[in-house]
Design a protein around this motif. Structure first.
Motif, PDB file in Angstrom:
ATOM      1  N   VAL B  27      54.280 -40.548 -35.120  1.00 29.61           N
ATOM      2  CA  VAL B  27      52.989 -40.340 -35.392  1.00 29.61           C
ATOM      3  C   VAL B  27      52.100 -39.326 -36.039  1.00 29.61           C
ATOM      4  CG1 VAL B  27      50.794 -40.713 -33.894  1.00 29.61           C
ATOM      5  CG2 VAL B  27      52.951 -41.345 -32.924  1.00 29.61           C
ATOM      6  N   GLU B  28      51.324 -39.537 -36.827  1.00 27.18           N
ATOM      7  CA  GLU B  28      50.467 -38.581 -37.926  1.00 27.18           C
ATOM      8  C   GLU B  28      49.243 -38.286 -37.405  1.00 27.18           C
ATOM      9  OE1 GLU B  28      51.945 -37.650 -41.788  1.00 27.18           O
ATOM     10  OE2 GLU B  28      53.184 -39.207 -41.762  1.00 27.18           O
ATOM     11  N   GLY B  29      48.625 -36.962 -37.672  1.00 30.53           N
ATOM     12  CA  GLY B  29      47.104 -37.148 -37.814  1.00 30.53           C
ATOM     13  C   GLY B  29      46.642 -36.566 -36.379  1.00 30.53           C
ATOM     14  N   VAL B  30      45.707 -35.712 -36.496  1.00 28.54           N
ATOM     15  CA  VAL B  30      45.076 -34.969 -34.996  1.00 28.54           C
ATOM     16  C   VAL B  30      44.602 -36.292 -34.090  1.00 28.54           C
ATOM     17  CG1 VAL B  30      43.370 -33.586 -34.166  1.00 28.54           C
ATOM     18  CG2 VAL B  30      44.588 -32.917 -36.274  1.00 28.54           C
ATOM     19  N   LYS B  31      43.960 -37.115 -34.377  1.00 23.76           N
ATOM     20  CA  LYS B  31      43.131 -37.896 -33.601  1.00 23.76           C
ATOM     21  C   LYS B  31      44.575 -39.081 -33.104  1.00 23.76           C
ATOM     22  CE  LYS B  31      40.272 -41.790 -33.909  1.00 23.76           C
ATOM     23  NZ  LYS B  31      40.023 -41.618 -32.409  1.00 23.76           N
ATOM     24  N   VAL B  32      45.289 -39.429 -33.973  1.00 30.91           N
ATOM     25  CA  VAL B  32      46.223 -40.435 -33.154  1.00 30.91           C
ATOM     26  C   VAL B  32      47.214 -39.834 -32.482  1.00 30.91           C
ATOM     27  CG1 VAL B  32      47.583 -42.417 -33.799  1.00 30.91           C
ATOM     28  CG2 VAL B  32      45.802 -42.038 -35.287  1.00 30.91           C
ATOM     29  N   VAL B  33      47.794 -38.695 -32.924  1.00 33.73           N
ATOM     30  CA  VAL B  33      48.661 -37.691 -31.908  1.00 33.73           C
ATOM     31  C   VAL B  33      47.783 -37.383 -30.704  1.00 33.73           C
ATOM     32  CG1 VAL B  33      49.891 -35.649 -31.878  1.00 33.73           C
ATOM     33  CG2 VAL B  33      50.170 -37.205 -34.078  1.00 33.73           C
ATOM     34  N   GLY B  34      46.877 -37.202 -30.630  1.00 34.81           N
ATOM     35  CA  GLY B  34      46.076 -36.789 -29.619  1.00 34.81           C
ATOM     36  C   GLY B  34      46.062 -38.172 -28.595  1.00 34.81           C
ATOM     37  N   GLU B  35      45.964 -39.119 -29.175  1.00 33.59           N
ATOM     38  CA  GLU B  35      45.662 -40.485 -27.995  1.00 33.59           C
ATOM     39  C   GLU B  35      47.133 -40.478 -27.631  1.00 33.59           C
ATOM     40  OE1 GLU B  35      43.666 -42.997 -27.761  1.00 33.59           O
ATOM     41  OE2 GLU B  35      41.868 -42.422 -28.940  1.00 33.59           O
ATOM     42  N   LEU B  37      49.506 -38.331 -27.106  1.00 35.63           N
ATOM     43  CA  LEU B  37      49.594 -37.295 -26.012  1.00 35.63           C
ATOM     44  C   LEU B  37      49.102 -37.353 -24.856  1.00 35.63           C
ATOM     45  CD1 LEU B  37      49.572 -33.979 -28.565  1.00 35.63           C
ATOM     46  CD2 LEU B  37      51.567 -34.755 -27.373  1.00 35.63           C
ATOM     47  N   ASN B  38      47.717 -38.020 -24.884  1.00 31.86           N
ATOM     48  CA  ASN B  38      47.161 -38.606 -23.670  1.00 31.86           C
ATOM     49  C   ASN B  38      47.486 -39.718 -23.097  1.00 31.86           C
ATOM     50  OD1 ASN B  38      45.645 -36.002 -23.434  1.00 31.86           O
ATOM     51  ND2 ASN B  38      44.095 -37.026 -25.114  1.00 31.86           N
ATOM     52  N   CYS B  56      52.587 -27.774 -25.909  1.00 36.85           N
ATOM     53  CA  CYS B  56      53.793 -28.580 -25.898  1.00 36.85           C
ATOM     54  C   CYS B  56      54.886 -28.095 -25.630  1.00 36.85           C
ATOM     55  CB  CYS B  56      53.788 -29.512 -27.114  1.00 36.85           C
ATOM     56  SG  CYS B  56      52.263 -30.485 -27.396  1.00 36.85           S
ATOM     57  N   GLY B  57      55.029 -26.737 -25.679  1.00 32.49           N
ATOM     58  CA  GLY B  57      56.224 -26.102 -25.152  1.00 32.49           C
ATOM     59  C   GLY B  57      57.539 -26.065 -26.053  1.00 32.49           C
ATOM     60  N   PRO B  58      58.574 -26.163 -25.515  1.00 27.99           N
ATOM     61  CA  PRO B  58      59.800 -26.369 -26.330  1.00 27.99           C
ATOM     62  C   PRO B  58      59.995 -27.371 -27.260  1.00 27.99           C
ATOM     63  CG  PRO B  58      60.385 -27.033 -24.362  1.00 27.99           C
ATOM     64  CD  PRO B  58      58.884 -26.521 -23.993  1.00 27.99           C
ATOM     65  N   SER B 146      45.643 -47.104 -30.058  1.00 29.15           N
ATOM     66  CA  SER B 146      45.393 -48.356 -29.106  1.00 29.15           C
ATOM     67  C   SER B 146      46.738 -48.862 -28.311  1.00 29.15           C
ATOM     68  CB  SER B 146      44.757 -49.450 -29.779  1.00 29.15           C
ATOM     69  OG  SER B 146      43.400 -49.302 -29.867  1.00 29.15           O
ATOM     70  N   HIS B 147      47.886 -48.578 -29.331  1.00 29.60           N
ATOM     71  CA  HIS B 147      49.340 -48.923 -28.736  1.00 29.60           C
ATOM     72  C   HIS B 147      49.421 -48.383 -27.261  1.00 29.60           C
ATOM     73  CE1 HIS B 147      51.109 -49.181 -32.803  1.00 29.60           C
ATOM     74  NE2 HIS B 147      52.313 -49.733 -32.064  1.00 29.60           N
ATOM     75  N   SER B 148      48.832 -47.429 -26.891  1.00 34.88           N
ATOM     76  CA  SER B 148      49.457 -46.829 -25.645  1.00 34.88           C
ATOM     77  C   SER B 148      48.612 -47.592 -24.521  1.00 34.88           C
ATOM     78  CB  SER B 148      48.800 -45.257 -25.339  1.00 34.88           C
ATOM     79  OG  SER B 148      47.562 -45.186 -25.822  1.00 34.88           O
ATOM     80  N   ARG B 149      47.689 -48.696 -24.949  1.00 33.45           N
ATOM     81  CA  ARG B 149      46.923 -49.415 -23.863  1.00 33.45           C
ATOM     82  C   ARG B 149      47.204 -50.956 -23.923  1.00 33.45           C
ATOM     83  NH1 ARG B 149      43.503 -45.139 -25.179  1.00 33.45           N
ATOM     84  NH2 ARG B 149      42.876 -46.472 -26.971  1.00 33.45           N
TER      85      ARG B 149
END
Lengths: 243, 243
Positions: B27-35, B37-38, B56-58, B146-149
């Motif tokens: 996954v690339e990009g702030v917006k999509v990576v953020g989605e 990560l959440n 994100c730690g290690p 939207s993948h995550s939903r």
């Protein structure tokens, strides 16, 4: 054989400023070129590795596949590339249903929206100057030839929309498009992919519409502008079929 | 600093076979990576030129912009790239409204359709094996997180659709989607960009729908499949809001 001048002309037409000064644009691919050949667009030159196009007469230049790949914008070069004249658009018929675009940037989105206008019988598409040029190659390809059936004007929306009512716009918090009585005449404004409708144009919108969002989370941030156009135009048109 | 193994892994994940064997995707990009990560997706590694992701730690590796541009698929490299695990999809809930795709090829179209499923609260998207991989980078980017939903399964449509009714499909000569009573449950099949629904799957469709075409010429050949999905899903959902 391609002449140096022909190659130079084709390369220059990849840029908006030369399309404007030369009043010409490029179309590629059998299907899309066919659509423009069957339209009122005036052919300037056509280049193909296929003799099939020799009916175009003196406008036709037979070229090798290798030459074609040099002038093509496609990674897998298509067998035909043509140059057409950019016509002067007709004046907008504001008495019908008009779609107006405020700074749509993506060529694929504009091409798809032109195709949607054609599908839904919207004759007039009006774009502000910061909307991508409709004769950009990618727009032409993704409109699949629908250009020839939609009248496209680039105008200052802030000026031309003054006093025009009803003027619809789509917003996250508008009234559901499913519940609103939609007329056969009026202007529908769609905004930029990232920022929506700009403040100056928003001030001219007198009916705020939204496309309802479903599902438990309702986290989806927005619909793609071409999908929003598809749903909104479908709603306006389905209304006109209701008994 | 990026290790050779990390670079090798990232490049390999551009190919479907390695995504399948490694069960990971990019996954690339702030917006999509953020989605992502959440979401419930499990992070494997995250690379950024920005310390912001150190929480994100290690799993976090700080890299230079130059290193990032080497592993990015974007021409203008974004400031974050992450690897997530591909989860096992849940079994399809056939008692709800399910969207089925028959050989949709274009990554942008699939991504947009996933986004539409999310918007319209369609939990289950079922694709046949010749539909483009939903973990293809371009699909992931255009689905905007939207993948995550949406629960996505790749199945043999010819087998799983047998006996499932109602099964809707879109065709040029189907019954107008505006006039058809649309239920809250059932399967909606959409076909390939160029060829529509294949014969084997068409035989399983028991209600043929079409999106009416307007305008005097009616020459537009077809709607883009993502736009057709937008209109069809909107019609199914607007029906469910009617009193």
């Amino acid at each position: 054989m391609l002449t140096k001048n022909q190659i130079k002309l084709i390369h220059s037409l990849r840029q908006k400023k030369f399309r404007i000064s030369q009043k010409m644009f490029i179309v590629e691919g059998v299907k899309v070129v066919g659509e423009f050949l069957n339209s009122k667009y005036e052919l300037v030159e056509i280049f193909s590795s296929d003799e099939e196009y020799s009916w175009c007469g003196p406008n036709f230049t037979e070229v090798s596949s290798k030459e074609l790949s040099k002038i093509s914008n496609f990674t897998a070069a298509n067998k035909v590339l043509a140059i057409f004249k950019i016509p002067n658009p007709l004046p907008v018929d504001w008495t019908g249903l008009v779609l107006a675009l405020d700074s749509v940037n993506d060529p694929g989105n504009l091409g798809t929206i032109i195709r949607l206008c054609d599908w839904f019988g919207i004759n007039d598409l009006v774009c502000n100057e910061s909307t991508v040029d409709c004769y950009n190659s990618k727009v032409v390809q993704s409109s699949m030839g629908s250009h020839s059936r939609v009248n496209i004007n680039y105008l200052q929306l802030e000026s031309v929309l003054v006093g025009l009512k009803p003027c619809f716009g789509t917003f996250m918090e508008g009234k559901s498009v499913y519940d609103q009585k939609l007329p056969k005449k009026g202007v529908i404004v769609l905004g930029n992919e990232a920022n929506g409708i700009s403040d100056g144009i928003e001030a001219l919108v007198n009916i705020r519409l939204s496309i309802p969002r479903f599902g438990p989370d309702k986290k989806t941030e927005s619909l793609n502008v071409a999908n929003a156009a598809a749903i909104i135009l479908s709603e306006f048109k389905r209304n006109s079929t209701e008994k």
